[in-house]
Design a protein around this motif. Sequence first.
Motif, PDB file in Angstrom:
ATOM      1  N   LEU A 108       0.829  -1.210   0.000  1.00 43.27           N
ATOM      2  CA  LEU A 108       0.000   0.000   0.000  1.00 43.27           C
ATOM      3  C   LEU A 108       0.867   1.264   0.000  1.00 43.27           C
ATOM      4  CD1 LEU A 108      -2.870  -1.037   2.452  1.00 43.27           C
ATOM      5  CD2 LEU A 108      -3.039  -0.748  -0.019  1.00 43.27           C
ATOM      6  N   ARG A 112       0.074   3.521  -3.156  1.00 46.10           N
ATOM      7  CA  ARG A 112      -0.568   4.777  -2.811  1.00 46.10           C
ATOM      8  C   ARG A 112       0.429   5.928  -2.767  1.00 46.10           C
ATOM      9  NH1 ARG A 112      -5.578   4.300  -1.241  1.00 46.10           N
ATOM     10  NH2 ARG A 112      -5.493   6.282  -0.145  1.00 46.10           N
ATOM     11  N   GLN A 132      -2.440   7.045  -7.947  1.00 40.21           N
ATOM     12  CA  GLN A 132      -2.445   5.893  -7.058  1.00 40.21           C
ATOM     13  C   GLN A 132      -2.907   4.628  -7.767  1.00 40.21           C
ATOM     14  OE1 GLN A 132      -4.922   6.777  -3.723  1.00 40.21           O
ATOM     15  NE2 GLN A 132      -3.457   8.180  -2.813  1.00 40.21           N
TER      16      GLN A 132
ATOM     17  N   VAL B  97     -13.351   2.599  -0.557  1.00 44.32           N
ATOM     18  CA  VAL B  97     -12.250   1.678  -0.862  1.00 44.32           C
ATOM     19  C   VAL B  97     -10.902   2.351  -0.648  1.00 44.32           C
ATOM     20  CG1 VAL B  97     -11.065   0.496  -2.761  1.00 44.32           C
ATOM     21  CG2 VAL B  97     -13.537   0.203  -2.444  1.00 44.32           C
ATOM     22  N   THR B  98     -10.729   3.524  -1.251  1.00 43.53           N
ATOM     23  CA  THR B  98      -9.411   4.152  -1.200  1.00 43.53           C
ATOM     24  C   THR B  98      -9.073   4.610   0.217  1.00 43.53           C
ATOM     25  OG1 THR B  98      -7.951   5.731  -2.286  1.00 43.53           O
ATOM     26  CG2 THR B  98     -10.218   6.456  -1.934  1.00 43.53           C
ATOM     27  N   ILE B  99     -10.047   5.150   0.939  1.00 41.41           N
ATOM     28  CA  ILE B  99      -9.749   5.625   2.291  1.00 41.41           C
ATOM     29  C   ILE B  99      -9.529   4.450   3.240  1.00 41.41           C
ATOM     30  CG2 ILE B  99     -10.561   7.036   4.221  1.00 41.41           C
ATOM     31  CD1 ILE B  99     -11.838   8.928   2.270  1.00 41.41           C
ATOM     32  N   GLU B 101      -8.091   1.682   2.416  1.00 35.83           N
ATOM     33  CA  GLU B 101      -6.704   1.273   2.167  1.00 35.83           C
ATOM     34  C   GLU B 101      -5.719   2.219   2.862  1.00 35.83           C
ATOM     35  OE1 GLU B 101      -5.751   0.466  -1.924  1.00 35.83           O
ATOM     36  OE2 GLU B 101      -7.149  -1.200  -2.042  1.00 35.83           O
ATOM     37  N   GLY B 281      -8.323  10.042   0.359  1.00 24.51           N
ATOM     38  CA  GLY B 281      -9.297   9.790  -0.696  1.00 24.51           C
ATOM     39  C   GLY B 281      -9.259  10.896  -1.715  1.00 24.51           C
ATOM     40  N   ASN B 282      -8.841  10.593  -2.902  1.00 26.31           N
ATOM     41  CA  ASN B 282      -8.929  11.610  -3.943  1.00 26.31           C
ATOM     42  C   ASN B 282      -9.070  10.947  -5.301  1.00 26.31           C
ATOM     43  OD1 ASN B 282      -6.187  11.228  -5.059  1.00 26.31           O
ATOM     44  ND2 ASN B 282      -5.591  11.927  -3.024  1.00 26.31           N
ATOM     45  N   THR B 284      -7.280  10.660  -7.820  1.00 26.64           N
ATOM     46  CA  THR B 284      -6.130  10.122  -8.551  1.00 26.64           C
ATOM     47  C   THR B 284      -6.149   8.594  -8.571  1.00 26.64           C
ATOM     48  OG1 THR B 284      -4.803  10.263  -6.541  1.00 26.64           O
ATOM     49  CG2 THR B 284      -4.630  12.101  -8.092  1.00 26.64           C
ATOM     50  N   LEU B 285      -7.104   7.993  -7.875  1.00 26.12           N
ATOM     51  CA  LEU B 285      -7.277   6.537  -7.992  1.00 26.12           C
ATOM     52  C   LEU B 285      -8.429   6.271  -8.956  1.00 26.12           C
ATOM     53  CD1 LEU B 285      -6.410   3.698  -7.005  1.00 26.12           C
ATOM     54  CD2 LEU B 285      -8.236   3.866  -5.320  1.00 26.12           C
ATOM     55  N   HIS B 287     -10.397   3.774  -9.565  1.00 26.21           N
ATOM     56  CA  HIS B 287     -11.630   3.200  -9.017  1.00 26.21           C
ATOM     57  C   HIS B 287     -12.539   4.284  -8.425  1.00 26.21           C
ATOM     58  CE1 HIS B 287     -14.385   0.647  -6.769  1.00 26.21           C
ATOM     59  NE2 HIS B 287     -14.116   1.363  -5.702  1.00 26.21           N
TER      60      HIS B 287
END
Lengths: 319, 319
Positions: A108, A112, A132, B97-99, B101, B281-282, B284-285, B287
């Motif tokens: 991660l 990330r 990410q 999901v991203t947060i 992780e 969380g932003n 740039t992912l 998903h």
Amino acid sequence: MEVIVISSVLQPEHIKLIEDTAAKTGARVCFAENENDVPDDFKDAEVVYGFGMNIAKTSKSLKWLCVPSAGVDYLMKPGTFANEECLLTNSSGAYGVTIAEHIIAVSLMMMRKLTVTYAEVLEGKWGKAKPQKSLKDCHITVLGTGDIGRNFARRARSFEPAALTGVCRSGICDEAAFDRVLRTEELDDILKETELLVMSLPDTHETRGILTGKRMEMMPEGSYIVNVGRGSAIDEDALAALLEKEHLAGAALDVFKTEPLPVDSPLWRTKNLLITPHVAGNLTLKHTLDRNVEMFCEDMINYSKGLPLKYLVDRSAGY
Amino acid sequence: MEVIVISSVLQPEHIKLIEDTAAKTGARVCFAENENDVPDDFKDAEVVYGFGMNIAKTSKSLKWLCVPSAGVDYLMKPGTFANEECLLTNSSGAYGVTIAEHIIAVSLMMMRKLTVTYAEVLEGKWGKAKPQKSLKDCHITVLGTGDIGRNFARRARSFEPAALTGVCRSGICDEAAFDRVLRTEELDDILKETELLVMSLPDTHETRGILTGKRMEMMPEGSYIVNVGRGSAIDEDALAALLEKEHLAGAALDVFKTEPLPVDSPLWRTKNLLITPHVAGNLTLKHTLDRNVEMFCEDMINYSKGLPLKYLVDRSAGY
């Protein structure tokens, strides 16, 4: 039966468990911080639990050495045991939890870009959001489906990967967290679609150099590698080259061909390489130490009853 | 119906999905990188997807604003909407999901002392193994059981915690990963046994300042805090003091009372505080961006049919 326990990290509860087990088995036990501190009346002890390599090398009385490590590659050289018949057990099974957590953490951190963000933070810099990747929908391959690989797989499963494939010699593994398990012969096929490759292999003649530059090139552009097994499994120069040209997006190595990693190693300055100093699994985590002692005590009972040892190392296979 | 989409990060597939949805609903749609680029013939548009705060403030034609963020605290001040009846939807549900992780990553970084080890590595130093903690057998409490809290809980479950407790206003949450869910009134009781507190709360008058110094003192010595909600939820000065005196073993903050965190903030130098610059969380992912666009399109269909919007913000509750 005389038992020498060599350790500087045992807590009172561990000593009690060992003493209670010794009482059950009728063993006499002594505790020493290192091999030089062993009392004279234990010099013919038949059991050592700990890093008792000097005793193993010199004592013909030693019948069973239990080491607190999972890897036993350092015990495979001829001349390691004065008594060639000496049984060897390891502590594979104690490290799965802690090393699995390490693998999740470093994966991660890389995916990330926390490696970059945290380096900025250490300089007092409020950086921008960076591109990410996620474990979700990721094609993950685990090379080595022992205790570590399985513990990782169970955790990785909860992140909803696109595929979670195990690879091992036999192609057989009963861990349900894997979508499928392939044989090592099938490694090349699966590498082509692997976005995160996790390596948790022992050092044996079959695993040495298994991840060649050619194999890393088969992996899709932008993929990641984590190695927590032994440094000998990877062509380090080829890895560095593929990181520099950004074919690989990142690699996290906890193990190296030479440890500590030499000060002048170019790996220290390799792009997107996350180095950790062999800390994925060690006895500074209470759970690991607890399991380690429990496993030894379990086998002390087996040994005293003349039963097969549960954590016996297959010295011909090397693990 | 005219729809303005304001974004600089949409990919061709997102634009296609929005255009296809617009075709289905008979909407005319324009894409702009920012509010100044909106064509004149869209100045009376009734829908905006994006950070269209100036449009909201000035256009009486606007009937629905969909923002790509989960938090909407910045839209709660009087005068934000020229049309007081304007509907507001957010993108809560895209960030879980991203947060989640992020929370796992920073928790493990702190508990495994990777914050220290990695700082040493950045200086070319092969450090020693450090005392570690584990998510295994850890008492984890999640304050805020929305999309983020649930996604975290499902992942945390796989690490075999001793207890995984959710806390929310109603005390009701159907996420099976929690061992139990308590009401916010019961927070003090559970804090006494919480070794890792994860905070994923929106900024409302009920959450502001919820984690007082007194409450942090109730937590056992050596415990950890992660905050990914809003900085307003924590007494930052009290947190810093409890970190300095090592009552808390660590804290990871992604959100702060003032962002960016001022250069002269003492938090930059607080012991065992892992700062990240609001990157949990932003967009740039991929998903997260995919979900974000999908959720807007889902509600565009609902809107065109006169159905209730699925991601509607309760402006009286503030989230």
